[in-house]
Design a protein around this motif. Sequence first.
Motif, PDB file in Angstrom:
ATOM      1  N   UNK A 454      43.935  81.508  41.687  1.00  0.00           N
ATOM      2  CA  UNK A 454      43.922  80.109  42.092  1.00  0.00           C
ATOM      3  C   UNK A 454      44.062  79.181  40.894  1.00  0.00           C
ATOM      4  N   UNK A 455      43.436  79.526  39.798  1.00  0.00           N
ATOM      5  CA  UNK A 455      43.407  78.665  38.626  1.00  0.00           C
ATOM      6  C   UNK A 455      44.656  78.781  37.753  1.00  0.00           C
ATOM      7  N   UNK A 456      45.249  79.948  37.688  1.00  0.00           N
ATOM      8  CA  UNK A 456      46.265  80.198  36.668  1.00  0.00           C
ATOM      9  C   UNK A 456      47.697  80.322  37.195  1.00  0.00           C
ATOM     10  N   UNK A 457      47.884  80.812  38.417  1.00  0.00           N
ATOM     11  CA  UNK A 457      49.243  81.097  38.895  1.00  0.00           C
ATOM     12  C   UNK A 457      49.779  79.898  39.673  1.00  0.00           C
ATOM     13  N   UNK A 458      50.869  79.257  39.194  1.00  0.00           N
ATOM     14  CA  UNK A 458      51.429  78.102  39.911  1.00  0.00           C
ATOM     15  C   UNK A 458      51.861  78.493  41.320  1.00  0.00           C
ATOM     16  N   UNK A 459      51.563  77.636  42.269  1.00  0.00           N
ATOM     17  CA  UNK A 459      51.791  77.977  43.669  1.00  0.00           C
ATOM     18  C   UNK A 459      53.239  77.817  44.103  1.00  0.00           C
ATOM     19  N   UNK A 460      54.094  77.310  43.231  1.00  0.00           N
ATOM     20  CA  UNK A 460      55.505  77.241  43.590  1.00  0.00           C
ATOM     21  C   UNK A 460      56.252  78.504  43.178  1.00  0.00           C
ATOM     22  N   UNK A 461      55.522  79.517  42.680  1.00  0.00           N
ATOM     23  CA  UNK A 461      56.145  80.813  42.384  1.00  0.00           C
ATOM     24  C   UNK A 461      56.452  81.541  43.693  1.00  0.00           C
ATOM     25  N   UNK A 462      57.641  82.117  43.786  1.00  0.00           N
ATOM     26  CA  UNK A 462      57.992  82.948  44.935  1.00  0.00           C
ATOM     27  C   UNK A 462      57.518  84.364  44.639  1.00  0.00           C
TER      28      UNK A 462
END
Length: 806
Positions: A454-462
């Motif tokens: 939740x903190x580190x991985x950008x949510x626009x990554x497919x």
Amino acid sequence: MNDLTRREFLSTVAGAAVGTTMAAHGSMWQAAIYPASATDSVAAKSVDTPLPSLIFPAPQHISASDSSFLLDSEAIIAVPKNATEQDYFLARSLAHELSDRFDRHLRVERVDSLDSARRTIVMGSTQNSLVQQCCTRMGINGDQLALGPEGYILQSNKNLVLIAGGDDRGAFWGFQSLRQLVCRQDHQISIRGVQVRDWPDKPFRGIYLFLPGRENIQYFRRFVRDYMALYKYNTLVMEIGASMRLDRHPELNAGWVEFARDCNYSCRNYPPDPFHNIEQNSSHQDTGDGAFLGKEEVADLARWVAKHHIELIPEIASFTHSYYLLTRYKALAAVPENKWPDIYCAANKDSYSLVCDVYDEFIDVLKPKMVHIGHDELFLPVNVSSTCRDEHIGELFGQDVKIVHDHLASRGVKTALWGDMLLESVRGRGMKKRKAPDGFTYSTPGGMTPEQVQRLIPKDCLIFNWFWEEHPGGEGGNAKLNENTLEQMGFQQVYGNFEPTITDYEARKQRPTLLGGAPSAWFATNENGFGKELQATFLGCSSILWTGHVPEPKTLSDQVQSMIPIIRRRLSGVVPPSQTETSIIPVDISTQFNFGSNIPELKITLPSTDTRTIRSATVPFDLKAISNRNSILVGTDGMQPSGLPKRVAGIPVGTAPISLIFLHASAKSASNTESFRIIWDQQDTADLLGWYEIVYEDGYVMTIPIRYGVNILEWDWQQRTAAPDQKRATYCYGADAVSIGNAENPVTFFALEWINPRLGKIIREVRLNGTTGFRGGSTEFDNNWGPVIQNNAVMLKAVSLVQKRS
């Protein structure tokens, strides 16, 4: 919980590996293998082809119109006076298709309006003025055209053929359907009369493969145009590594070539001399065929892909699978003690100078909208190196993804990555203790915690989800729960390593964050591997992603085998003589018959078969029986002697044919493992059951290998594909199925056409040989051969030949 690797996943879901074709020039098979049962001289569909089989993937709606459209010198392809480049592209593509494959040469004409007295083909999006006129003329209203992205309408009748795409991509897919509607009867070429309304079920329909080597560039171009586009794939994920010349870091190209040679010449799928013999990532040394292309060559391939309405997503791996980055930069490695490090130290900021340099050079050449950054299979032995402080590996992994993501975003490029490290249900929780083969103890990381994700991985990554297969109580957790977890984390996802074996897809596809999927080819891009093992996977996934429905294995198997002659011709780029010549005759081989229907040594009795001359399309086969003998048989000796003849010589020819067509089958099933099982010797991933020797009058001998799934399958193939436990579609790419039994007792032999490379030279005889003690690829993920194969036999029923022209 043990972590599930992509390789372990592949071992459970990889489809059956089957058939191939190779041209005589430069072929590892030393033989040309082409169809013997195409429907006519141009491998077009017949006018009798059932309506549901006309177009693949099947359209959402199709019905017959009252008449077909005749393709003759009076028909034209019309474009408007203000035609766009896309309008011209469709028109030129159709003109070339009809000229090259059907000897029909239609003119492309610019017109202001339609002439009802002329038979006309019109193609384009609904922005095309002629398309608008056609829709009015045919009574197609706006509601009927509201098909969504990539949708199209195709209507054909006696006077008019219309493709109306909701957008340019839709028009292009309509054209691909039109290519499949061309048929021949009585020397006439026509377009079947149909009414089609069609659209895709999923927006992401991809294939994952490696950048081709230079010798396979033309095959790759045909694969894009005549396979991916034809069957409506719209995304190509292409692993590249250091297989493109890098001007900023030419040392990586030199290092890559040396790395590939070291793996191949030491006969390894994984690099030699790992630290304490600890498992490393797959090497993928056959990317670019172990070499590299020039920038302009790669840019040209990217343009070719884009031209066919396919989005190119290059996979440029970072962090894991980083052999290509570290061949000359061991100081940046997380474990520099490896001869060939595969993971860089994410705690070393110098790593990112190299990583970003490489990404920038690829972006400048390819201009992608998205880059796949890999990041799967983190097999890192944590905190074993004195130079890399990586004990907080979950944090480092997330920070690495963020750094690479942000750099790509600064260039206007989106990020995709494999998702195994984002789920503890897949990779396990916390650190896991391991012991190396030499007794050395170490720890490997589990998945990131939900808080870290939740903190580190950008949510626009497919996210590429390759853990979609259900394994109740096994590794990988609950596949549907994994999908739900990714969705709850805020990610969109696609099924990676997709296979048509997926269960409960009708329900699972409803998930709004599931955009589609992509089957994968984890070996060199060439006709050999793609032919022998991926046709059912590629075609099955195409059908699922377009129609939204999963085909039954037997249905898919039958459909793939029926499509193989046309597919093989398109992908090989060569027309076999049996499709162009009219003088094809049986060869009398009965003097060498040595067996009937009973093979007691293998405890096999074949049902009764035809004993007359039959025809498979244009090829006649004489199936006579003499004194209860009806075939030539040689044994394949496996773990013990088979007790069968090992060689039959003197099969007469006595002429100089254009080609020979062998009708043969194996007595039993055998093995055809995935090409990545023996990367350095791909051909031997298919069991070698025997070989033909072509003996010329001057004494020269050529050989034709007989490989299971490549150019032969077992005689009871139809019964096997119908078995309830047969979950995968099987087929033979390099030879065509010919039924010689009956509905109650099906018997199938396979017609293999070999093109004579010494035209005009008389062939004295053919000899048939069986192998002894063959070992194919191991089914484990190691650097070894599998066990000696089981006993088998090759049964030759008939031979026919294509005569030279007088």
